[in-house]
Design a protein around this motif. Structure first.
Motif, PDB file in Angstrom:
ATOM      1  N   UNK A   1      -1.441 112.348  39.900  1.00 27.77           N
ATOM      2  CA  UNK A   1      -1.805 111.710  38.636  1.00 27.77           C
ATOM      3  C   UNK A   1      -3.323 111.709  38.471  1.00 27.77           C
TER       4      UNK A   1
ATOM      5  N   UNK B   1      -4.591 115.712  38.479  1.00 25.62           N
ATOM      6  CA  UNK B   1      -4.049 116.608  37.448  1.00 25.62           C
ATOM      7  C   UNK B   1      -3.945 118.047  37.903  1.00 25.62           C
TER       8      UNK B   1
ATOM      9  N   UNK C   1      12.769 113.026  41.794  1.00 25.26           N
ATOM     10  CA  UNK C   1      11.374 113.286  42.179  1.00 25.26           C
ATOM     11  C   UNK C   1      10.875 114.577  41.542  1.00 25.26           C
TER      12      UNK C   1
ATOM     13  N   UNK D   1       9.354 113.869  38.449  1.00 24.33           N
ATOM     14  CA  UNK D   1       8.088 113.134  38.517  1.00 24.33           C
ATOM     15  C   UNK D   1       6.888 114.052  38.751  1.00 24.33           C
ATOM     16  N   UNK D   2       7.095 115.165  39.445  1.00 24.44           N
ATOM     17  CA  UNK D   2       5.958 116.019  39.788  1.00 24.44           C
ATOM     18  C   UNK D   2       5.232 116.586  38.569  1.00 24.44           C
TER      19      UNK D   2
ATOM     20  N   UNK E   1       5.322 115.562  35.572  1.00 21.94           N
ATOM     21  CA  UNK E   1       4.800 114.427  34.805  1.00 21.94           C
ATOM     22  C   UNK E   1       3.450 113.970  35.370  1.00 21.94           C
ATOM     23  N   UNK E   2       3.380 113.868  36.713  1.00 24.65           N
ATOM     24  CA  UNK E   2       2.131 113.429  37.341  1.00 24.65           C
ATOM     25  C   UNK E   2       0.993 114.386  37.053  1.00 24.65           C
ATOM     26  N   UNK E   3       1.297 115.695  37.039  1.00 28.31           N
ATOM     27  CA  UNK E   3       0.225 116.675  36.873  1.00 28.31           C
ATOM     28  C   UNK E   3      -0.346 116.648  35.455  1.00 28.31           C
TER      29      UNK E   3
ATOM     30  N   UNK F   1      -0.297 114.169  33.403  1.00 31.63           N
ATOM     31  CA  UNK F   1      -0.357 112.767  32.977  1.00 31.63           C
ATOM     32  C   UNK F   1      -1.486 112.500  31.989  1.00 31.63           C
ATOM     33  N   UNK F   2      -2.638 113.152  32.213  1.00 28.99           N
ATOM     34  CA  UNK F   2      -3.809 112.886  31.368  1.00 28.99           C
ATOM     35  C   UNK F   2      -3.579 113.300  29.916  1.00 28.99           C
TER      36      UNK F   2
ATOM     37  N   UNK G   1       4.254 108.175  29.118  1.00 29.14           N
ATOM     38  CA  UNK G   1       4.004 107.183  30.163  1.00 29.14           C
ATOM     39  C   UNK G   1       5.097 106.122  30.164  1.00 29.14           C
TER      40      UNK G   1
ATOM     41  N   UNK H   1       8.076 105.254  32.859  1.00 36.34           N
ATOM     42  CA  UNK H   1       8.267 103.918  33.436  1.00 36.34           C
ATOM     43  C   UNK H   1       9.744 103.534  33.374  1.00 36.34           C
TER      44      UNK H   1
ATOM     45  N   UNK I   1      11.529 105.485  36.074  1.00 31.41           N
ATOM     46  CA  UNK I   1      11.333 104.927  37.411  1.00 31.41           C
ATOM     47  C   UNK I   1      12.111 103.622  37.551  1.00 31.41           C
TER      48      UNK I   1
ATOM     49  N   UNK J   1      15.491 104.510  38.463  1.00 32.09           N
ATOM     50  CA  UNK J   1      15.505 104.831  39.894  1.00 32.09           C
ATOM     51  C   UNK J   1      15.632 103.571  40.723  1.00 32.09           C
TER      52      UNK J   1
END
Lengths: 392, 130
Positions: free
Chosen positions: A176, A179, B74, B77-78, B80-82, B84-85, B92, B96, B99, B102
Motif C-alpha cells: 500500500x 505502490x 488474499x 488484496x494484492x 488493490x494494495x498496489x 491503492x493511491x 477503499x 474495508x 476485509x 473475511x
C-alpha cells in the motif's frame, strides 16, 4: 534498458553463476555457523576437528552425502519419491532470482543492476514460488509410504498453509505504501536511514512476517514436521544420500532467501546511510552488496539464536498462534495502514497506530481465549473416560 | 521486462541442471550393497504393522479448505494494495467491507471450533448429540 544485448546476456549469465555459487557457499557457511553458534550457546566448542577451527566441516559433510548409498526402499512410489526433493530444492534456488542484492555496478562504462531479474511482479513471484515448497514436503512424505513420513508431512502441510496466509497478508501493508510489486522499487523507496525503513512503519506485520518465515522453513520453534523425538526424521525419514542432502540444502536455502527477502522488504535492502557513494561507481556497488550480506547474515544469526532460545511449540499452540493471533494482527494492520494512508499520508502515524492496534488485537484475542477456555478435568480426556462411563 | 523473465527461466534451467548433476554425480560415486532389511520401511527397526496410508484426522482437510478460501481472498488484496493511491475512496470502502467479510468468516470458523485443535471428548460428544 539501454544496455546492448550482448552485455545484457553476458552479465546475466555471470550473475546467475555467481548467485548460485554464493547460495551454495552460503548453505555451507550456514551448516558450519549453525553448529558453531549452537556450540557457543551451549558453552561447548562445536566442530573443531576437520581443518582449522572446523572450517572444512561442511565440505566433509558434502563429500559424505555424495558417497553414501542412495537407498530407494521397495515400498515407495518411485516417480514421486524421486521428484519430491527436486520440487523442494529448485523453487528454493529459483526464488532468489528476483532479490536485489546490491544497487548497481559500473564495469567498463556499462551500469549493470545487481539483480538477476528485476520483474514487476517480484513480491507475487516470491510468494508463488516459495509456496511450491509445500509440494516437495507433501509429495515426499506421501511417496515414502512410511508412517513417520506421512504424519510429518501432514503436520508440515497444515502448518505451512496456515502460515502462508500470514506471509501474504503481512506484505500488503508494505505494498500500500510503496505502490509497487518490484522488490528493487520497494527497497529504494525505503531510503537509507534505519528510521525510515519499513520494519518501523509496519512493525506488527514485520514480526508476523518473520514468524511466518520461521514456520515456512520448518525451523525451531516450528519444527513439528521433523520433530526428531517423535517422528524420527519426519517427512524425509526414508530419504538417504544426495536426496536427503537436497532436503537439507533446501531448508538452508529457504532460510537464506527468507532472510534476504525480509531485508529487502523491511530493512531497506542494500542501503545504509553514508555509504551510498563511497569509492566511486565500481566500489560502491560492491559495498552495497556487502551491506546486504551483513543484514542478511544478521537475520540468519537470529534464525539460529531463536532455535536455542525457544522450545518447540505444541501443535495446538502452533495453530492458535497462526490463526488466532497472526492472522487478525495482519488483517488489522492492513486496515489501519489503508485508513491512515488514505487520509493523512503520514508514515509516522501509520507506524504508531499499527503498533497500538496490534496491541489491542492481541489483548482482545487473548482475553477471548482465556474467557472461553473450557474447564477440562484430567480424567475426562482420552480413552480412560470411555471405559469409566461404560463400566458405570 | 521480457528479458528479465527470460533470466528467471534461465535460472530455473540452471536450478534443474544443478539438481540433476547432483543426483548423477552421487549415483556414479556411491557404492551399493543390497540387503533385504534395507528396503523395509524404517520404523525404528521394528517390523511395520498394518498399512501406511492410515486414516488421519479430518481437521487437516478442514484447515486446507479454510486456507483455500482465505488465499483466494488474499489474491484480491494484492492488486488493490498496489493501486491503492490511484483508486480513491470508493475502492477503499469496498475493500474495508471485503476485509470485514473475511473477519466474519474467521470469526465463524472460530466459533464453530474448527480452529480449536484440542477438543475435550465432552464437547465433541455434545456436538454429535446435537
Amino acid at each position: 534498458m539501454d544496455l546492448p544485448l550482448n552485455v545484457l546476456i553476458i552479465s546475466s549469465l555471470i550473475k546467475i553463476v555467481v548467485v548460485v555459487h554464493i547460495l551454495l557457499i552460503g548453505v555451507m557457511g550456514m551448516i558450519l555457523a549453525e553448529r558453531k553458534v549452537s556450540g557457543w550457546i551451549q558453552d561447548r566448542h562445536g566442530p573443531n576437528r576437520v581443518g582449522p577451527w572446523g572450517i572444512l566441516q561442511p565440505i566433509a559433510d558434502g563429500i559424505k552425502f555424495l558417497l553414501k548409498e542412495d537407498l530407494v526402499p521397495d515400498h515407495v512410489d518411485k516417480p514421486v519419491y524421486l521428484l519430491a526433493p527436486a520440487i523442494i530444492l529448485v523453487p528454493a534456488l529459483v526464488t532468489c532470482g528476483v532479490v536485489p542484492f546490491g544497487s548497481s555496478i559500473t564495469v567498463s562504462g556499462y551500469e549493470i543492476p545487481l539483480q538477476i531479474a528485476d520483474i514487476n511482479i517480484g513480491v507475487l513471484y516470491i510468494l508463488a514460488i516459495t509456496s511450491l515448497g509445500v509440494y516437495g514436503v507433501v509429495l515426499g512424505a506421501w511417496a515414502s509410504n512410511n508412517k513417520y513420513s506421512l504424519l510429518g508431512g501432514l503436520r508440515s502441510s497444515a502448518q505451512m498453509i496456515s502460515y502462508e496466509l500470514t506471509l501474504g497478508l503481512s506484505l500488503i501493508g508494505v505494498l500500500i505504501l510503496s505502490s509497487s510489486l518490484s522488490l528493487r522499487e520497494i527497497a529504494i523507496q525505503q531510503g537509507s536511514y534505519p528510521w525510515t525503513w519499513n520494519f518501523l512503519i509496519h512493525f506488527p506485520a514485520f514480526l508476523a512476517f518473520t514468524t511466518a518465515a520461521f514456520a515456512e522453513t520448518n525451523r525451531l520453534p516450528f519444527d513439528l514436521a521433523e520433530a526428531e523425538q517423535e517422528l524420527v526424521g519426519g517427512y524425509h525419514t526414508e530419504y538417504s544420500s544426495m536426496k536427503f542432502a537436497m532436503y537439507f540444502m533446501a531448508e538452508y536455502m529457504h532460510m537464506i532467501v527468507g532472510s534476504a527477502v525480509a531485508v529487502t522488504l523491511f530493512f531497506g535492502g542494500w542501503q545504509f546511510f553514508g555509504l551510498e557513494t563511497v569509492g566511486g561507481p565500481f566500489w560502491s556497488g560492491l559495498i552495497s552488496v556487502g551491506i546486504f550480506f551483513v543484514k542478511t547474515a544478521f537475520f540468519l544469526f537470529v534464525f539460529i539464536w531463536v532455535r536455542w532460545t525457544l522450545p518447540r511449540f505444541r501443535y495446538d499452540q502452533l495453530m492458535n498462534l497462526g490463526w488466532k493471533f497472526l492472522l487478525p494482527i495482519t488483517l488489522a494492520s492492513i486496515v489501519v495502514t489503508a485508513t491512515v494512508w488514505a487520509f493523512t499520508q503520514s508514515k509516522v502515524l501509520v507506524g504508531i497506530l499499527n503498533v497500538v492496534v496490534a496491541c489491542i488485537v492481541v489483548a482482545i484475542v487473548s482475553t477471548t481465549l482465556v474467557m472461553t477456555r473450557e474447564p477440562e478435568p484430567v480424567e475426562d480426556r482420552g480413552i480412560l473416560s470411555f471405559t469409566k462411563e461404560s463400566s458405570s | 521486462m521480457l528479458f528479465n523473465f527470460a533470466n528467471v527461466l534461465l535460472f530455473l534451467v540452471v536450478g534443474c541442471l544443478f539438481v540433476t548433476l547432483n543426483l548423477v554425480v552421487s549415483r556414479l560415486l556411491q557404492t551399493r550393497l543390497f540387503t533385504d532389511e534395507k528396503y523395509m520401511p524404517y520404523e525404528c527397526g521394528e517390523d511395520p504393522i498394518g498399512d501406511t496410508r492410515i486414516k488421519f484426522n479430518a481437521r487437516f482437510y478442514v484447515i486446507a479448505l479454510i486456507f483455500l478460501i482465505f488465499d483466494v481472498e488474499i489474491v484480491f488484496l494484492f492488486p488493490w494494495g498496489v493501486v491503492f493511491r490511484e483508486i480513491g475512496v470508493l475502492a477503499f470502502v469496498e475493500m474495508l467491507i471485503f476485509i470485514f467479510m473475511l473477519l466474519v468468516g474467521l470469526a465463524y470458523i472460530w466459533v464453530k471450533g474448527d480452529l480449536q485443535w484440542i477438543r475435550s471428548i465432552q464437547s465433541v460428544r455434545e456436538e454429535v448429540e446435537q
